[in-house]
Design a protein around this motif. Sequence first.
Motif, PDB file in Angstrom:
ATOM      1  N   ILE A   1      33.901  45.724  33.672  1.00  0.00           N
ATOM      2  CA  ILE A   1      35.160  46.373  33.971  1.00  0.00           C
ATOM      3  C   ILE A   1      36.124  45.923  32.941  1.00  0.00           C
ATOM      4  CG2 ILE A   1      37.025  46.330  35.784  1.00  0.00           C
ATOM      5  CD1 ILE A   1      34.759  45.725  37.930  1.00  0.00           C
ATOM      6  N   ILE A   2      36.363  44.785  32.674  1.00  0.00           N
ATOM      7  CA  ILE A   2      37.355  44.340  31.791  1.00  0.00           C
ATOM      8  C   ILE A   2      37.111  45.157  30.159  1.00  0.00           C
ATOM      9  CG2 ILE A   2      38.331  42.557  30.338  1.00  0.00           C
ATOM     10  CD1 ILE A   2      38.012  40.697  33.069  1.00  0.00           C
ATOM     11  N   ASP A   3      35.808  45.202  29.947  1.00  0.00           N
ATOM     12  CA  ASP A   3      35.467  45.680  28.647  1.00  0.00           C
ATOM     13  C   ASP A   3      35.741  47.401  28.789  1.00  0.00           C
ATOM     14  OD1 ASP A   3      34.498  43.598  27.367  1.00  0.00           O
ATOM     15  OD2 ASP A   3      32.470  43.734  28.004  1.00  0.00           O
ATOM     16  N   PHE A   4      35.654  47.967  29.900  1.00  0.00           N
ATOM     17  CA  PHE A   4      35.915  49.273  30.148  1.00  0.00           C
ATOM     18  C   PHE A   4      37.324  49.624  30.052  1.00  0.00           C
ATOM     19  CE2 PHE A   4      36.571  53.139  32.630  1.00  0.00           C
ATOM     20  CZ  PHE A   4      35.794  54.105  32.055  1.00  0.00           C
ATOM     21  N   GLY A   5      38.219  48.708  30.450  1.00  0.00           N
ATOM     22  CA  GLY A   5      39.886  48.720  30.477  1.00  0.00           C
ATOM     23  C   GLY A   5      40.143  48.709  29.090  1.00  0.00           C
ATOM     24  N   ARG A   6      39.571  47.856  28.134  1.00  0.00           N
ATOM     25  CA  ARG A   6      39.776  47.405  26.733  1.00  0.00           C
ATOM     26  C   ARG A   6      39.372  48.904  26.086  1.00  0.00           C
ATOM     27  NH1 ARG A   6      37.464  41.354  26.211  1.00  0.00           N
ATOM     28  NH2 ARG A   6      39.380  40.260  27.330  1.00  0.00           N
ATOM     29  N   LYS A   7      38.416  49.471  26.200  1.00  0.00           N
ATOM     30  CA  LYS A   7      38.002  50.603  25.771  1.00  0.00           C
ATOM     31  C   LYS A   7      38.854  51.762  25.867  1.00  0.00           C
ATOM     32  CE  LYS A   7      34.079  53.812  25.652  1.00  0.00           C
ATOM     33  NZ  LYS A   7      32.657  54.219  26.140  1.00  0.00           N
ATOM     34  N   HIS A   8      39.683  51.654  27.007  1.00  0.00           N
ATOM     35  CA  HIS A   8      40.745  52.818  27.368  1.00  0.00           C
ATOM     36  C   HIS A   8      41.937  52.313  27.243  1.00  0.00           C
ATOM     37  CE1 HIS A   8      37.328  55.655  28.128  1.00  0.00           C
ATOM     38  NE2 HIS A   8      36.652  54.467  28.632  1.00  0.00           N
ATOM     39  N   VAL A   9      42.328  51.307  26.769  1.00  0.00           N
ATOM     40  CA  VAL A   9      43.819  50.608  26.748  1.00  0.00           C
ATOM     41  C   VAL A   9      44.902  51.552  26.124  1.00  0.00           C
ATOM     42  CG1 VAL A   9      43.813  49.761  24.305  1.00  0.00           C
ATOM     43  CG2 VAL A   9      45.198  48.519  25.988  1.00  0.00           C
ATOM     44  N   HIS A  10      44.549  52.611  25.557  1.00  0.00           N
ATOM     45  CA  HIS A  10      45.650  53.547  25.341  1.00  0.00           C
ATOM     46  C   HIS A  10      45.304  55.051  26.204  1.00  0.00           C
ATOM     47  CE1 HIS A  10      46.801  51.128  22.075  1.00  0.00           C
ATOM     48  NE2 HIS A  10      45.620  51.017  21.633  1.00  0.00           N
TER      49      HIS A  10
ATOM     50  N   GLY B   1      41.484  47.440  43.908  1.00  0.00           N
ATOM     51  CA  GLY B   1      42.610  46.684  43.591  1.00  0.00           C
ATOM     52  C   GLY B   1      42.019  45.521  42.704  1.00  0.00           C
ATOM     53  N   GLY B   2      41.181  44.968  42.866  1.00  0.00           N
ATOM     54  CA  GLY B   2      40.506  43.822  42.168  1.00  0.00           C
ATOM     55  C   GLY B   2      40.126  44.313  40.596  1.00  0.00           C
ATOM     56  N   ALA B   3      39.503  45.117  40.589  1.00  0.00           N
ATOM     57  CA  ALA B   3      39.299  45.709  39.000  1.00  0.00           C
ATOM     58  C   ALA B   3      40.538  46.075  38.340  1.00  0.00           C
ATOM     59  CB  ALA B   3      38.408  47.131  39.260  1.00  0.00           C
ATOM     60  N   ALA B   4      41.502  46.800  38.981  1.00  0.00           N
ATOM     61  CA  ALA B   4      42.794  46.898  38.357  1.00  0.00           C
ATOM     62  C   ALA B   4      43.430  45.816  38.087  1.00  0.00           C
ATOM     63  CB  ALA B   4      43.700  47.990  39.199  1.00  0.00           C
ATOM     64  N   LEU B   5      43.411  44.768  39.027  1.00  0.00           N
ATOM     65  CA  LEU B   5      44.093  43.553  38.575  1.00  0.00           C
ATOM     66  C   LEU B   5      43.682  42.689  37.566  1.00  0.00           C
ATOM     67  CD1 LEU B   5      46.491  41.707  39.533  1.00  0.00           C
ATOM     68  CD2 LEU B   5      44.638  40.683  41.293  1.00  0.00           C
ATOM     69  N   ALA B   6      42.271  42.768  37.133  1.00  0.00           N
ATOM     70  CA  ALA B   6      41.688  42.168  36.239  1.00  0.00           C
ATOM     71  C   ALA B   6      41.906  42.973  35.118  1.00  0.00           C
ATOM     72  CB  ALA B   6      40.198  42.263  36.489  1.00  0.00           C
ATOM     73  N   ILE B   7      42.056  44.324  35.053  1.00  0.00           N
ATOM     74  CA  ILE B   7      42.323  45.102  33.777  1.00  0.00           C
ATOM     75  C   ILE B   7      43.874  44.768  33.457  1.00  0.00           C
ATOM     76  CG2 ILE B   7      42.551  47.227  32.939  1.00  0.00           C
ATOM     77  CD1 ILE B   7      40.023  48.251  34.445  1.00  0.00           C
ATOM     78  N   LEU B   8      44.683  44.691  34.487  1.00  0.00           N
ATOM     79  CA  LEU B   8      46.217  44.751  34.074  1.00  0.00           C
ATOM     80  C   LEU B   8      46.454  43.527  33.564  1.00  0.00           C
ATOM     81  CD1 LEU B   8      47.427  46.766  37.068  1.00  0.00           C
ATOM     82  CD2 LEU B   8      47.932  47.148  34.747  1.00  0.00           C
TER      83      LEU B   8
ATOM     84  N   ASN C   1      49.479  38.382  31.890  1.00  0.00           N
ATOM     85  CA  ASN C   1      50.334  37.612  33.116  1.00  0.00           C
ATOM     86  C   ASN C   1      49.842  37.859  34.361  1.00  0.00           C
ATOM     87  OD1 ASN C   1      52.739  37.327  34.861  1.00  0.00           O
ATOM     88  ND2 ASN C   1      53.974  36.606  33.160  1.00  0.00           N
ATOM     89  N   ALA C   2      49.259  37.280  35.055  1.00  0.00           N
ATOM     90  CA  ALA C   2      48.711  37.753  36.270  1.00  0.00           C
ATOM     91  C   ALA C   2      49.775  38.061  37.295  1.00  0.00           C
ATOM     92  CB  ALA C   2      47.876  36.410  37.069  1.00  0.00           C
ATOM     93  N   HIS C   3      50.937  37.386  37.295  1.00  0.00           N
ATOM     94  CA  HIS C   3      52.058  37.608  38.241  1.00  0.00           C
ATOM     95  C   HIS C   3      52.651  39.098  37.932  1.00  0.00           C
ATOM     96  CE1 HIS C   3      51.805  33.472  39.361  1.00  0.00           C
ATOM     97  NE2 HIS C   3      52.399  33.900  40.424  1.00  0.00           N
ATOM     98  N   LEU C   4      52.820  39.534  36.723  1.00  0.00           N
ATOM     99  CA  LEU C   4      53.337  40.620  36.347  1.00  0.00           C
ATOM    100  C   LEU C   4      52.260  41.880  36.373  1.00  0.00           C
ATOM    101  CD1 LEU C   4      55.411  42.554  34.893  1.00  0.00           C
ATOM    102  CD2 LEU C   4      54.273  41.852  32.637  1.00  0.00           C
ATOM    103  N   ALA C   5      50.947  41.407  36.224  1.00  0.00           N
ATOM    104  CA  ALA C   5      49.939  42.300  36.350  1.00  0.00           C
ATOM    105  C   ALA C   5      49.957  42.860  38.224  1.00  0.00           C
ATOM    106  CB  ALA C   5      48.606  41.756  36.127  1.00  0.00           C
ATOM    107  N   LEU C   6      50.154  41.799  38.883  1.00  0.00           N
ATOM    108  CA  LEU C   6      49.986  42.032  40.510  1.00  0.00           C
ATOM    109  C   LEU C   6      51.354  42.904  40.900  1.00  0.00           C
ATOM    110  CD1 LEU C   6      48.516  41.711  43.208  1.00  0.00           C
ATOM    111  CD2 LEU C   6      49.938  39.455  43.447  1.00  0.00           C
ATOM    112  N   ASP C   7      52.594  42.696  40.288  1.00  0.00           N
ATOM    113  CA  ASP C   7      53.570  43.441  40.675  1.00  0.00           C
ATOM    114  C   ASP C   7      53.510  44.839  40.051  1.00  0.00           C
ATOM    115  OD1 ASP C   7      55.005  41.418  41.367  1.00  0.00           O
ATOM    116  OD2 ASP C   7      56.183  40.686  39.620  1.00  0.00           O
TER     117      ASP C   7
END
Length: 174
Positions: A51-60, A75-82, A88-94
């Motif tokens: 999931i994180i690798d997929f997010g990195r692949k599509h960072v733009h 929500g869990g997948a989005a939080l990991a990618i963000l 910053n986990a707090h900012l990612a959750l926000d």
Amino acid sequence: MLTLEDPSCAKRNQLRFHVKPAPDHLIMHFEDIDDDEYDYGIATKDDVNTIIDFGRKHVHHSILIHCFHGIGRSGGAALAILTDQLCNAHLALDVLLSIKPDSVPNLRAARLADAVLKTDGAIIAALDEWTEKTPSVADFRQQKREFLKANKNLYSLSATHSLIPHAGCESAGR
């Protein structure tokens, strides 16, 4: 697009592209179970890495992340990618809650993301602080646990066991 499905999601409930060229579409299979002690088809470290690798692949690019109810696994997948992108986990959750206010990220995926991203528990700490300020989140998680205990036949066992056939993604409460 990132699709998160139950391991035995009924074919009629699967979102797939039938036109060519299809957009890049990652499909993951795990139950929306927060706790580690159950021997069901829950998220693995490899799942979260993918999931994180997929997010990195599509960072733009924009990524549509969805599961059946759009609350836990997505929500869990989005939080990991963000968290990976924002460092910053707090900012990612926000950010996640500003996009999808009814998200309640899957705790299993969050714990694994903490390990994969080596955040020293920052993602779980952010979720714990949010849960303490938002009692409805704790209530939701408790209801989800009670549903699991009362309806174990609706969940797929881990890969070390045979899958329990069930109705698929449409089961109530998930």
